[in-house]
Structures are given as C-alpha cells and as structure tokens.
Scaffold this motif. Structure first.
Motif, PDB file in Angstrom:
ATOM      1  N   VAL A  32       0.823  -1.205   0.000  1.00 22.64           N
ATOM      2  CA  VAL A  32       0.000   0.000   0.000  1.00 22.64           C
ATOM      3  C   VAL A  32       0.866   1.267   0.000  1.00 22.64           C
ATOM      4  CG1 VAL A  32      -0.360   0.277   2.476  1.00 22.64           C
ATOM      5  CG2 VAL A  32      -2.199   0.833   0.921  1.00 22.64           C
ATOM      6  N   LYS A  33       2.146   1.136   0.311  1.00 24.17           N
ATOM      7  CA  LYS A  33       3.048   2.289   0.296  1.00 24.17           C
ATOM      8  C   LYS A  33       3.736   2.460  -1.060  1.00 24.17           C
ATOM      9  CE  LYS A  33       4.897   4.067   3.464  1.00 24.17           C
ATOM     10  NZ  LYS A  33       5.081   5.049   4.462  1.00 24.17           N
ATOM     11  N   LEU A  34       3.511   1.531  -1.980  1.00 24.56           N
ATOM     12  CA  LEU A  34       4.100   1.636  -3.306  1.00 24.56           C
ATOM     13  C   LEU A  34       3.420   2.751  -4.092  1.00 24.56           C
ATOM     14  CD1 LEU A  34       4.214  -2.165  -4.225  1.00 24.56           C
ATOM     15  CD2 LEU A  34       6.149  -0.733  -3.534  1.00 24.56           C
ATOM     16  N   GLU A  35       4.043   3.153  -5.182  1.00 28.20           N
ATOM     17  CA  GLU A  35       3.387   4.136  -6.048  1.00 28.20           C
ATOM     18  C   GLU A  35       2.112   3.507  -6.618  1.00 28.20           C
ATOM     19  OE1 GLU A  35       5.641   4.104 -10.187  1.00 28.20           O
ATOM     20  OE2 GLU A  35       7.006   4.463  -8.509  1.00 28.20           O
ATOM     21  N   PRO A  36       1.129   4.317  -6.979  1.00 31.39           N
ATOM     22  CA  PRO A  36      -0.197   3.786  -7.345  1.00 31.39           C
ATOM     23  C   PRO A  36      -0.178   2.690  -8.411  1.00 31.39           C
ATOM     24  CG  PRO A  36      -0.329   6.147  -7.105  1.00 31.39           C
ATOM     25  CD  PRO A  36       1.132   5.789  -6.966  1.00 31.39           C
ATOM     26  N   SER A  37       0.606   2.847  -9.454  1.00 35.42           N
ATOM     27  CA  SER A  37       0.603   1.830 -10.512  1.00 35.42           C
ATOM     28  C   SER A  37       1.118   0.488 -10.011  1.00 35.42           C
ATOM     29  CB  SER A  37       1.434   2.310 -11.706  1.00 35.42           C
ATOM     30  OG  SER A  37       2.782   2.479 -11.319  1.00 35.42           O
ATOM     31  N   LYS A  38       2.128   0.494  -9.147  1.00 37.41           N
ATOM     32  CA  LYS A  38       2.655  -0.758  -8.604  1.00 37.41           C
ATOM     33  C   LYS A  38       1.681  -1.392  -7.611  1.00 37.41           C
ATOM     34  CE  LYS A  38       7.481   0.245  -9.392  1.00 37.41           C
ATOM     35  NZ  LYS A  38       8.806   0.411  -8.826  1.00 37.41           N
ATOM     36  N   TYR A  39       1.009  -0.557  -6.834  1.00 32.60           N
ATOM     37  CA  TYR A  39      -0.004  -1.049  -5.895  1.00 32.60           C
ATOM     38  C   TYR A  39      -1.139  -1.729  -6.659  1.00 32.60           C
ATOM     39  CZ  TYR A  39      -3.956  -0.698  -2.612  1.00 32.60           C
ATOM     40  OH  TYR A  39      -5.058  -0.948  -1.829  1.00 32.60           O
ATOM     41  N   ILE A  40      -1.619  -1.088  -7.707  1.00 32.25           N
ATOM     42  CA  ILE A  40      -2.699  -1.659  -8.518  1.00 32.25           C
ATOM     43  C   ILE A  40      -2.232  -2.955  -9.176  1.00 32.25           C
ATOM     44  CG2 ILE A  40      -4.109  -1.274 -10.584  1.00 32.25           C
ATOM     45  CD1 ILE A  40      -4.191   1.724  -9.695  1.00 32.25           C
ATOM     46  N   THR A  41      -0.985  -2.967  -9.644  1.00 34.26           N
ATOM     47  CA  THR A  41      -0.442  -4.177 -10.255  1.00 34.26           C
ATOM     48  C   THR A  41      -0.440  -5.339  -9.265  1.00 34.26           C
ATOM     49  OG1 THR A  41       0.946  -2.860 -11.738  1.00 34.26           O
ATOM     50  CG2 THR A  41       1.577  -5.163 -11.412  1.00 34.26           C
ATOM     51  N   LEU A  43      -2.465  -5.778  -6.733  1.00 33.78           N
ATOM     52  CA  LEU A  43      -3.851  -6.223  -6.546  1.00 33.78           C
ATOM     53  C   LEU A  43      -4.354  -7.002  -7.764  1.00 33.78           C
ATOM     54  CD1 LEU A  43      -5.445  -3.130  -4.778  1.00 33.78           C
ATOM     55  CD2 LEU A  43      -4.720  -5.291  -3.748  1.00 33.78           C
ATOM     56  N   LEU A  44      -3.929  -6.567  -8.953  1.00 32.37           N
ATOM     57  CA  LEU A  44      -4.319  -7.298 -10.163  1.00 32.37           C
ATOM     58  C   LEU A  44      -3.695  -8.686 -10.195  1.00 32.37           C
ATOM     59  CD1 LEU A  44      -4.278  -4.466 -12.858  1.00 32.37           C
ATOM     60  CD2 LEU A  44      -6.265  -5.587 -11.818  1.00 32.37           C
ATOM     61  N   TRP A  45      -2.488  -8.815  -9.654  1.00 32.45           N
ATOM     62  CA  TRP A  45      -1.864 -10.136  -9.560  1.00 32.45           C
ATOM     63  C   TRP A  45      -2.668 -11.041  -8.630  1.00 32.45           C
ATOM     64  CZ3 TRP A  45       1.132 -12.927 -12.391  1.00 32.45           C
ATOM     65  CH2 TRP A  45       2.017 -12.320 -13.276  1.00 32.45           C
ATOM     66  N   VAL A  46      -3.165 -10.482  -7.548  1.00 28.91           N
ATOM     67  CA  VAL A  46      -4.032 -11.271  -6.650  1.00 28.91           C
ATOM     68  C   VAL A  46      -5.254 -11.741  -7.428  1.00 28.91           C
ATOM     69  CG1 VAL A  46      -5.536 -11.171  -4.612  1.00 28.91           C
ATOM     70  CG2 VAL A  46      -3.262 -10.151  -4.530  1.00 28.91           C
ATOM     71  N   GLY A  47      -5.845 -10.832  -8.204  1.00 29.87           N
ATOM     72  CA  GLY A  47      -7.005 -11.191  -9.007  1.00 29.87           C
ATOM     73  C   GLY A  47      -6.685 -12.234 -10.059  1.00 29.87           C
ATOM     74  N   ALA A  48      -5.525 -12.105 -10.703  1.00 29.15           N
ATOM     75  CA  ALA A  48      -5.133 -13.064 -11.734  1.00 29.15           C
ATOM     76  C   ALA A  48      -4.895 -14.451 -11.139  1.00 29.15           C
ATOM     77  CB  ALA A  48      -3.890 -12.565 -12.453  1.00 29.15           C
ATOM     78  N   TRP A  49      -4.185 -14.497 -10.009  1.00 29.66           N
ATOM     79  CA  TRP A  49      -3.927 -15.787  -9.367  1.00 29.66           C
ATOM     80  C   TRP A  49      -5.211 -16.399  -8.805  1.00 29.66           C
ATOM     81  CZ3 TRP A  49      -0.032 -18.957  -9.921  1.00 29.66           C
ATOM     82  CH2 TRP A  49       1.181 -18.459 -10.361  1.00 29.66           C
ATOM     83  N   SER A  50      -6.135 -15.563  -8.408  1.00 28.41           N
ATOM     84  CA  SER A  50      -7.380 -16.109  -7.862  1.00 28.41           C
ATOM     85  C   SER A  50      -8.229 -16.770  -8.946  1.00 28.41           C
ATOM     86  CB  SER A  50      -8.179 -15.013  -7.151  1.00 28.41           C
ATOM     87  OG  SER A  50      -8.669 -14.085  -8.085  1.00 28.41           O
ATOM     88  N   LEU A  51      -7.936 -16.466 -10.197  1.00 32.55           N
ATOM     89  CA  LEU A  51      -8.664 -17.126 -11.285  1.00 32.55           C
ATOM     90  C   LEU A  51      -8.406 -18.632 -11.293  1.00 32.55           C
ATOM     91  CD1 LEU A  51      -8.290 -14.539 -14.183  1.00 32.55           C
ATOM     92  CD2 LEU A  51     -10.372 -15.146 -12.934  1.00 32.55           C
TER      93      LEU A  51
END
Length: 168
Positions: A32-41, A43-51
């Motif tokens: 959560v302390k990362l820059e916004p694009s890295k933070y979103i990335t 979270l997207l990895w969590v979403g991708a792995w959850s598939l």
C-alpha cells in the motif's frame, strides 16, 4: 527517537513505532506504500492468481464453450472477492498499528498472556506517534478505503451487467 523510547518499559517488538516499521517493511503490508501503478499491479496479480480458483468454479456452472459471457462474469466476480479479502487484510493490519500509535497508552505483555501491563505514553512519544498517524498512516488507510470503494463499484458493475444483459 532513541532517547524518548529508551525508558519505555514496553518490549521493543511491542512498541507501536517498531510495529509500524515492521509493517511498513513487510512484503505484503508494504504494497500500500508503493506508487499507485505498482499497488494496482499487485492487486491485479491477486485477481489473476485467484482465477485459478474462480475459473474452474465458474466453468462448472457455465461451460466456457456454451456460456462464455456468463463464465467470464462469474470468474471475474469471484476474483474480486479475493482482491477484497487482500484489501481487508491490509486494512486490518494498518488500522491495528494506527490504533496502537494513536492511543494514549500501550497495552503490552512482559512474558506471556497472563501478565499484561499498560504504559501511559509520555507527551513527546504521544505527539510523535500521532504525527506519524496523521502524515503516514491516514493516507495509507485512505488508499485502502479507495480500493474498497473501487471494488464495490466493480462488483455493482458486474452484478448490473449480469442482471441487465446476461440473465435475461
């Protein structure tokens, strides 16, 4: 910082400032302390792995060849749940440290659960901790809350799409 905390009877690993530094440097909570694009990335990895979990469940209800849109909606909707769980865990960790820093006293254990003590912070330590909350932790909590609202918006969009276009 070391002068004001040297007389503190709270064990080092239970001092809120050290809990904050540990949380900040941890692999997961540091996201959560990362820059916004890295933070979103992240979270997207969590979403991708959850598939890996949600896609087979969606495919069991909606075979991909026969119902590709329904499959996609349910697989993505399910992955949003995993992203929300990650965001909840982030929030719980940061709110715990925020409460420990912001409080006027610190509850700590000397050697085990049976010998808890409370130490009243000195005015200097209380001021330092509250400044840390205001300038460091509040923005983190704001980012996590924004993540929640975005996930809620995405969930509403998925459900609306399902109700308006797919279900009929």
């Amino acid at each position: 910082m070391s002068n004001s905390s040297s007389f503190c009877p709270v064990p080092k690993e239970q001092q809120p400032i050290n809990e904050y530094q540990e949380l900040q440097s941890s692999w997961f909570f540091g996201w959560v302390k990362l820059e916004p694009s890295k933070y979103i990335t992240k979270l997207l990895w969590v979403g991708a792995w959850s598939l890996i979990v949600t896609a087979p469940l969606a495919a069991a209800s909606f075979p991909i060849a026969k119902y590709p849109i329904q499959f996609g909606v349910w697989a993505i909707g399910g992955s949003l749940v995993f992203i929300a769980l990650a965001a909840i865990r982030l929030y719980l960790g940061w709110i715990y440290v925020k409460n420990r820093l912001y409080g006027e006293s610190i509850f700590y254990e000397e050697s085990g659960w049976y010998d808890g003590q409370t130490w009243i912070k000195t005015p200097e330590i209380l001021t330092r901790d509250r400044l840390l909350v205001s300038y460091e932790i509040q923005p983190i909590l704001h980012r996590i809350k924004t993540t929640f609202f975005t996930l809620i918006g995405l969930a509403i969009a998925v459900v609306s799409y399902w109700l308006l276009f797919v279900n009929w």
